[in-house]
Each structure stands twice: as structure tokens, then as C-alpha cells.
Scaffold this motif. Structure first.
Motif, PDB file in Angstrom:
ATOM      1  N   ALA A 132       0.619  -1.009   0.029  1.00 26.72           N
ATOM      2  CA  ALA A 132       0.366  -0.128  -0.101  1.00 26.72           C
ATOM      3  C   ALA A 132       0.967   1.492   0.251  1.00 26.72           C
ATOM      4  N   ASN A 133      -0.293   2.431  -0.867  1.00 31.72           N
ATOM      5  CA  ASN A 133       0.615   3.953  -0.307  1.00 31.72           C
ATOM      6  C   ASN A 133      -0.226   4.322   0.574  1.00 31.72           C
ATOM      7  N   PRO A 134       1.031   5.825   0.773  1.00 28.10           N
ATOM      8  CA  PRO A 134       0.049   6.826   2.309  1.00 28.10           C
ATOM      9  C   PRO A 134      -1.453   6.281   1.891  1.00 28.10           C
ATOM     10  N   GLU A 135      -1.854   7.000   1.100  1.00 25.55           N
ATOM     11  CA  GLU A 135      -2.815   6.639   0.897  1.00 25.55           C
ATOM     12  C   GLU A 135      -4.366   5.398   1.080  1.00 25.55           C
ATOM     13  N   GLY A 136      -3.716   4.509   0.970  1.00 25.89           N
ATOM     14  CA  GLY A 136      -4.089   3.226   1.405  1.00 25.89           C
ATOM     15  C   GLY A 136      -4.263   3.111   2.666  1.00 25.89           C
ATOM     16  N   TYR A 137      -3.421   3.309   3.563  1.00 23.93           N
ATOM     17  CA  TYR A 137      -3.248   3.442   4.694  1.00 23.93           C
ATOM     18  C   TYR A 137      -4.233   4.666   5.696  1.00 23.93           C
TER      19      TYR A 137
END
Length: 317
Positions: A132-137
Motif C-alpha cells: 500500500a501507498n500512504p493513501e491506502g493507510y
């Protein structure tokens, strides 16, 4: 055609013998019942022998088995298809490696969140291999806050080789996003159950891994670093990955013994990838049990116990 790992070759050979005996019985109209029963007995004994003596590296291999069920498969089975996926972090975009949404477990609403890997090459690229990228978290945190708002329990499925390490991820605040999730999950007032269904690597796993109960499936791993990366750092080569897996103490048994997880869910004898339906049933039963127990606690008491559990880990002065 099933995929077999190197240590599963004896199982493959016996299964091929059984298939051949069945074929001969049909083609030649011979009674092969006794022969097939003897082979099936031998197959069961060999399977138990192999899977009862797995090394840490073999468990790592099993956690990555391409036929092992992923997050959406568990959610679909547990909710019987009654799952409404929600998208986006309301800031950058929708991260396909992180999935989440509302699902119904025997009439009770639950917020499900987890990393999703792909079943084939195209889907693995689409899902960014579960990294995941930051937007996933940030999407995950948005959904957790929504669950808290509506007083619904949260279940997270952890299966990632790590958070995405790309330059653009760092530019958008990968470290901050994971740290924010860890901080916020400590204080979310609803029950949180975290289940490691495959790989539990580094901050990528921790970003959705702070819960009242953190449980591992039997053939999974949970560690600050993968055996290959550990080997390349310490020995400047991937050739020592088996030695690294042993030293890292990353198996479910090690994690339970060190009190870093709360429980281990036994898999069917030949692994989750060989008997998916049974695995789904076992996980659903455990999810229902944990939610029932955690719901009985007062929210403040639950948060305090959750925080104490994590602050008690490790040695510090």
C-alpha cells in the motif's frame, strides 16, 4: 493443475499415483478400490509428516503460496457476498492494494479492512503486490473512524510484503501515514481484531495491525524484515534466507511464545491453500468469537488494555 512447493513434491507424487490408479480403474474396468485406499492412507501420513515438521523458511514459502486465499476471498466467504467496498482516502486517490468496507457476519455489521494481492500477473500489478501507498493507510484510517462513528467492530486482514517503498510514496508521507494509524488505532473505541493471513512484514503490517487481539494463521510470518532482505543486509546475499528466517523468530509459534501476538489459528493439515473452505469456516468462527468477547468490555477499559498490551512489549528503561 495445483502448484506444489519443493517440499510438497512427495505429496504431488502420491496424488499423481492416485489419479493414475483411478484412471486405470475406469479405462480397464478394474476394481482399484484397495489400491486407491492404500495410496490415500499413505498420502495422509506423508502430508502429516511434512506439515508437522516445517522449517521457518518453509512456513514463509507457504505464506506466499500463489493459491493461498487473499483478503477479499476471506471477506467474501465470511460475509457470504454481503460486502460493500468503500474507496478512496478523500485526499489523493484510491489505493488498490488496500481494500475495505462494510460486511455482514450472520446479521451483524463489521468493518473489514485488509491488503489485497492479485491472483495473476495482471491483478498483482493492479494491486501493487499488496504493497500500500500512504493513501491506502489513510483510506484504512478513514474507514476505521467511520466504524467508530457507527459503533461497529473492525476486522483487519494483514497480508503484505511491506508498505510500498517508492519515491512517490515517501514524498506523500508513507512513514507519517503508518505512524498516524498506529497512534489512532490505540484509541479507537470499538473492538479491533487483526488477523495475519499471509505475510506480515514491517510497518506495512503494523499500519493496520494494532488491535485488541492480533492473531496469526499457523503458516504465516510476522517480522520487521523479510528473510531475503535480512540476508542481503547481513550476508550481502539472498543465499542465507533460510538461516535468516530461523534467526528472525518470525513464525506464529515464535510470535505466540514471545507474547507478540494473542493467538494462533490452526490451518487444515495441508495448509490453507489446499482446503480453502475449511479455512474460511475456521476464521469466521474465530472472528465471531473474538467480537463477542470484546464487545462485552467497556470501551475505555478496552482501549486501556489494548495500549497496555503494546507498551508491555520489548525491553526499555
Amino acid at each position: 493443475m495445483s502448484i506444489y512447493l519443493d517440499f510438497e513434491e512427495p505429496i504431488k507424487a502420491l496424488e499423481l499415483q492416485i489419479a493414475k490408479a483411478q484412471e486405470i480403474g475406469q479405462d480397464a474396468e478394474l476394481d482399484m478400490t484397495d489400491k486407491i485406499k492404500a495410496l490415500e492412507q499413505k498420502l495422509e501420513e506423508k502430508t502429516i509428516e511434512i506439515f508437522s515438521n516445517l522449517t521457518p523458511w518453509q512456513r514463509v514459502q507457504l505464506s506466499r503460496h500463489p493459491e493461498r486465499p487473499y483478503t477479499l476471498a476471506y471477506i467474501d466467504a465470511i460475509t457470504h457476498g454481503d460486502f460493500q467496498e468503500l474507496h478512496g482516502d478523500r485526499n489523493v486517490g484510491d489505493d488498490k492494494a488496500m481494500v475495505g468496507g462494510w460486511g455482514s457476519v450472520d446479521g451483524k455489521t463489521v468493518m473489514f479492512i485488509g491488503q489485497q494481492k492479485g491472483m495473476n500477473t495482471k491483478m498483482r500489478q493492479y494491486r501493487n503486490f499488496g504493497m500500500a501507498n500512504p493513501e491506502g493507510y489513510r483510506k484504512a484510517l478513514r474507514l476505521m473512524k467511520m466504524a467508530e462513528k457507527f459503533n461497529k467492530p473492525i476486522v483487519t486482514f494483514i497480508d503484505t510484503p511491506g508498505a510500498f517503498p517508492g519515491l512517490e510514496a515517501e514524498e506523500r508521507g508513507q512513514g507519517e501515514a503508518i505512524a498516524r494509524n498506529i497512534y489512532e488505532m490505540m484509541n479507537i473505541k470499538v473492538p479491533i481484531v487483526c488477523i495475519i493471513i499471509g505475510e506480515g512484514a514491517s510497518g506495512g503490517a503494523l499500519g493496520i495491525g494494532v488491535g485488541d487481539k492480533v492473531i496469526m494463521l499457523e503458516n504465516t510470518w510476522y517480522s520487521v524484515i523479510s528473510p531475503e532482505s535480512c540476508s542481503s543486509i547481513l550476508w550481502r546475499s539472498w543465499d542465507y534466507k533460510e538461516k535468516a528466517a530461523e534467526a528472525l523468530k518470525l513464525t506464529s509459534e515464535d510470535m505466540k511464545r514471545l507474547k507478540l501476538v494473542d493467538g494462533v489459528i490452526k490451518e487444515p493439515i495441508s495448509g490453507a491453500h489446499r482446503n480453502k473452505e475449511e479455512m474460511f469456516s475456521i476464521v469466521k468462527r474465530e472472528v465471531k468469537r473474538q467480537i463477542t468477547l470484546l464487545t462485552k468490555l467497556d470501551p475505555i477499559e478496552r482501549c486501556e488494555k489494548r495500549m497496555k498490551k503494546f507498551t508491555d512489549m520489548g525491553v526499555y528503561q
